[in-house]
Design a protein around this motif. Sequence first.
Motif, PDB file in Angstrom:
ATOM      1  N   ALA A 187     -27.526   2.842   9.723  1.00 54.60           N
ATOM      2  CA  ALA A 187     -26.523   1.939   9.162  1.00 54.60           C
ATOM      3  C   ALA A 187     -25.558   2.696   8.248  1.00 54.60           C
ATOM      4  O   ALA A 187     -24.402   2.294   8.071  1.00 54.60           O
ATOM      5  CB  ALA A 187     -27.203   0.822   8.377  1.00 54.60           C
ATOM      6  N   ALA A 188     -26.020   3.820   7.686  1.00 55.01           N
ATOM      7  CA  ALA A 188     -25.151   4.639   6.834  1.00 55.01           C
ATOM      8  C   ALA A 188     -24.275   5.555   7.675  1.00 55.01           C
ATOM      9  O   ALA A 188     -23.077   5.693   7.423  1.00 55.01           O
ATOM     10  CB  ALA A 188     -26.000   5.453   5.858  1.00 55.01           C
ATOM     11  N   TYR A 189     -24.875   6.192   8.679  1.00 56.00           N
ATOM     12  CA  TYR A 189     -24.155   7.133   9.560  1.00 56.00           C
ATOM     13  C   TYR A 189     -23.978   6.440  10.904  1.00 56.00           C
ATOM     14  O   TYR A 189     -24.827   6.541  11.776  1.00 56.00           O
ATOM     15  CB  TYR A 189     -24.953   8.435   9.688  1.00 56.00           C
ATOM     16  CG  TYR A 189     -25.299   9.052   8.349  1.00 56.00           C
ATOM     17  CD1 TYR A 189     -24.291   9.499   7.500  1.00 56.00           C
ATOM     18  CD2 TYR A 189     -26.609   9.165   7.921  1.00 56.00           C
ATOM     19  CE1 TYR A 189     -24.586  10.043   6.258  1.00 56.00           C
ATOM     20  CE2 TYR A 189     -26.925   9.715   6.683  1.00 56.00           C
ATOM     21  CZ  TYR A 189     -25.906  10.148   5.854  1.00 56.00           C
ATOM     22  OH  TYR A 189     -26.202  10.677   4.629  1.00 56.00           O
ATOM     23  N   HIS A 190     -22.869   5.749  11.066  1.00 56.85           N
ATOM     24  CA  HIS A 190     -22.789   4.747  12.116  1.00 56.85           C
ATOM     25  C   HIS A 190     -21.629   4.922  13.086  1.00 56.85           C
ATOM     26  O   HIS A 190     -21.496   4.137  14.029  1.00 56.85           O
ATOM     27  CB  HIS A 190     -22.660   3.360  11.473  1.00 56.85           C
ATOM     28  CG  HIS A 190     -21.400   3.223  10.660  1.00 56.85           C
ATOM     29  ND1 HIS A 190     -20.230   2.751  11.191  1.00 56.85           N
ATOM     30  CD2 HIS A 190     -21.125   3.533   9.373  1.00 56.85           C
ATOM     31  CE1 HIS A 190     -19.284   2.763  10.262  1.00 56.85           C
ATOM     32  NE2 HIS A 190     -19.807   3.233   9.147  1.00 56.85           N
ATOM     33  N   GLY A 191     -20.770   5.919  12.902  1.00 59.05           N
ATOM     34  CA  GLY A 191     -19.617   6.028  13.783  1.00 59.05           C
ATOM     35  C   GLY A 191     -18.926   7.364  13.659  1.00 59.05           C
ATOM     36  O   GLY A 191     -19.367   8.250  12.910  1.00 59.05           O
ATOM     37  N   PRO A 192     -17.829   7.565  14.379  1.00 56.19           N
ATOM     38  CA  PRO A 192     -17.086   8.826  14.308  1.00 56.19           C
ATOM     39  C   PRO A 192     -16.491   9.054  12.920  1.00 56.19           C
ATOM     40  O   PRO A 192     -16.079   8.116  12.248  1.00 56.19           O
ATOM     41  CB  PRO A 192     -15.970   8.642  15.349  1.00 56.19           C
ATOM     42  CG  PRO A 192     -16.430   7.526  16.223  1.00 56.19           C
ATOM     43  CD  PRO A 192     -17.237   6.631  15.354  1.00 56.19           C
ATOM     44  N   GLY A 193     -16.436  10.312  12.528  1.00 63.31           N
ATOM     45  CA  GLY A 193     -15.836  10.678  11.261  1.00 63.31           C
ATOM     46  C   GLY A 193     -16.810  11.357  10.327  1.00 63.31           C
ATOM     47  O   GLY A 193     -18.012  11.420  10.575  1.00 63.31           O
ATOM     48  N   THR A 194     -16.270  11.864   9.233  1.00 57.56           N
ATOM     49  CA  THR A 194     -17.064  12.556   8.227  1.00 57.56           C
ATOM     50  C   THR A 194     -17.973  11.578   7.512  1.00 57.56           C
ATOM     51  O   THR A 194     -17.603  10.424   7.284  1.00 57.56           O
ATOM     52  CB  THR A 194     -16.136  13.198   7.180  1.00 57.56           C
ATOM     53  OG1 THR A 194     -15.033  13.808   7.835  1.00 57.56           O
ATOM     54  CG2 THR A 194     -16.869  14.223   6.347  1.00 57.56           C
ATOM     55  N   ALA A 225     -18.293  14.009  12.457  1.00 53.21           N
ATOM     56  CA  ALA A 225     -17.015  14.424  11.881  1.00 53.21           C
ATOM     57  C   ALA A 225     -16.153  15.173  12.872  1.00 53.21           C
ATOM     58  O   ALA A 225     -14.928  15.230  12.722  1.00 53.21           O
ATOM     59  CB  ALA A 225     -17.265  15.296  10.652  1.00 53.21           C
ATOM     60  N   HIS A 226     -16.765  15.760  13.902  1.00 51.57           N
ATOM     61  CA  HIS A 226     -16.032  16.594  14.843  1.00 51.57           C
ATOM     62  C   HIS A 226     -15.826  15.927  16.202  1.00 51.57           C
ATOM     63  O   HIS A 226     -15.042  16.408  17.012  1.00 51.57           O
ATOM     64  CB  HIS A 226     -16.758  17.933  15.020  1.00 51.57           C
ATOM     65  CG  HIS A 226     -16.648  18.825  13.817  1.00 51.57           C
ATOM     66  ND1 HIS A 226     -16.835  20.176  13.871  1.00 51.57           N
ATOM     67  CD2 HIS A 226     -16.345  18.550  12.528  1.00 51.57           C
ATOM     68  CE1 HIS A 226     -16.672  20.700  12.666  1.00 51.57           C
ATOM     69  NE2 HIS A 226     -16.374  19.714  11.846  1.00 51.57           N
ATOM     70  N   GLN A 227     -16.510  14.823  16.438  1.00 47.92           N
ATOM     71  CA  GLN A 227     -16.347  14.118  17.711  1.00 47.92           C
ATOM     72  C   GLN A 227     -14.896  13.713  17.979  1.00 47.92           C
ATOM     73  O   GLN A 227     -14.419  13.817  19.110  1.00 47.92           O
ATOM     74  CB  GLN A 227     -17.279  12.899  17.753  1.00 47.92           C
ATOM     75  CG  GLN A 227     -17.303  12.173  19.087  1.00 47.92           C
ATOM     76  CD  GLN A 227     -16.243  11.069  19.173  1.00 47.92           C
ATOM     77  OE1 GLN A 227     -15.651  10.697  18.149  1.00 47.92           O
ATOM     78  NE2 GLN A 227     -16.004  10.567  20.370  1.00 47.92           N
ATOM     79  N   PRO A 228     -14.122  13.277  16.949  1.00 48.67           N
ATOM     80  CA  PRO A 228     -12.726  12.915  17.227  1.00 48.67           C
ATOM     81  C   PRO A 228     -11.882  14.057  17.760  1.00 48.67           C
ATOM     82  O   PRO A 228     -10.825  13.815  18.371  1.00 48.67           O
ATOM     83  CB  PRO A 228     -12.220  12.429  15.858  1.00 48.67           C
ATOM     84  CG  PRO A 228     -13.439  11.946  15.153  1.00 48.67           C
ATOM     85  CD  PRO A 228     -14.512  12.908  15.566  1.00 48.67           C
TER      86      PRO A 228
END
Length: 602
Positions: free
Chosen positions: A214-221, A81-84
């Motif tokens: 597969a559920a937690y797969h990319g930037p964002g919350t 969630a904070h990477q962006p």
Amino acid sequence: MTLNSTLAAVTERIILRSEVTRAGYLDRMGAARGKGPARAHLSCSGQAHAYAASGTDQQALAQATTGHLGIVTAYNDMLSAHQPFETYPALIRDAVRLAGGTAQVAGGVPAMCDGVTQGEAGMELSLFSRDAIAMAAGIALSHNVFDAAVFLGVCDKIVPGLVIAAQAFGHIPAIFLPAGPMTSGLANDEKAQIRQKFAAGKISREELLMAEMAAYHGPGTCTFYGTANTNQMLMEFMGLHLPGSSFVTPGTPLREALTMEGAKRALSLSALGNSYTPVCDILDEKAYANGIVGLMATGGSTNLLIHLIAMARAGGIILDWQDFADLSEAVPMLAKVYPNGLADVNHFHAAGGLGFMIAELLKAGLLHPDTRTVAGEGLEHYTQEPFLSADGLTFRPGPGQSLNDAVLRPADAPFQKTGGLKRLTGNLGTAVIKVSAVAKQHQVIEAPARVFHDQEEAKTAFKAGELTGDVIIVVRFQGPKANGMPELHSLTPFLGILQGRGQKVALVTDGRMSGASGKIPAAIHVVPEALDGGPIARIRDGDLLRLDAVQGTLEVLTESAMERDPATADLSTYQHGIGRELFSLFRRSVASADEGASVFGD
């Protein structure tokens, strides 16, 4: 529309209760704002230190005639969630330069992920991290060179900590800039089923890991409606986000435009402009009442029953759990987002999102319409949604109807007539329960107690096949003074298995559950906590307990229970390792959960 009588009464009660503390806070903010733009009062040496690395902005900073924006960031690239936020400072600097101002990163604050620390020792630092974040943000802004601030944070303790700090500097404007949710991955209900299969020994750890990734797969919350996304909802209901900005996904042109607009807007609200709107004027009693309404209407995270109290006290406003309980009885639940339903926040946003919901609640008289916000006077601004046109970022009226009534409904046809959270009282003390995802047949549980002093003991008993009948699991010595009040979400898979077998099952604890707590009835945040000798410390295995979420009661029915001496526990294992020794002062000075579990005094 006439204001709902319960909302009016609760708000008036809050105003009266807070009269002395709120007046003192506003007096302090008035004294601070009377000193004018801060950096003009610094010595020449002090200014030179502050501007030394500012390059082409040095001259504008030295002249002190243009607005200067402080950026407080919770960036790290371990939290999705904070990477962006890594790219936000450059965007913000560019945006405010175009507006004739300057910006600097004032400082960074820590940000931990409860998803990583669930069931681990690090979770015992989680709640305390909120107050540590507030202090770190206070240090960042203590240089006193900024005319306004933007706060970059999303997740569980981070937003509440930043709000506490923003109110300490409440004489300057502030805007919160979100990162937005990741795109939808593996469906949340499928993820939950896979977790239960792993807890039952039916699949391997490798299969579990593949599903989780597969559920937690990319930037964002994370896309379920837990504490992080409840925080984002609150920032709109309370007027600190730009309208419609909470659930715009990262890495999109609209997200970038909202970030830049938020930075420019923050600067325009400073005392140097014509629309001076400090935080202390936005976060008043009505704003907090609106936040509680949003919590109930969305079936939000139980963690906010602690955080909102701590946040409000930072502005001299005193909330209590009865305020939440009374508003819950008056506010209908308009959303079904996992764990309260199958949809995620992206589906909710697509169905009409917060703009539609706020419009519905305003029409029903269930929100104060006349609050100040970063978007202007009145909450009506938050019925709008942002979009990109040929002219750039623009706001237009949100949808007049839900585009998916399985996810989002109007106020006159809600999923249920009351909110998603309830207060419980009885001879075991006071507790809270999230009922929005608990089926009606599970909202009243009467069963023998099985008592544990930590969650690992409970999981061991499950694995040993000891929990075979109806049972109310009691996990105590988990309060803020005992060990920092960790979330006990790692109990959820095995409790779900017991319920799935047809057993009556519930949880009672002086600890917390995750913002993603769902279908298991859980009486949490029990006050007084066991370490304070609360009644929960008198329960023994086999005592008959009754949790009644309909009537709002939590009781031990065994007559002799309250005559016993309270149990004690060896808490030495909670004192050291993984940084816990650094927070001993917090454990000694923390307030109870119903007072915000904060280390800060009034």
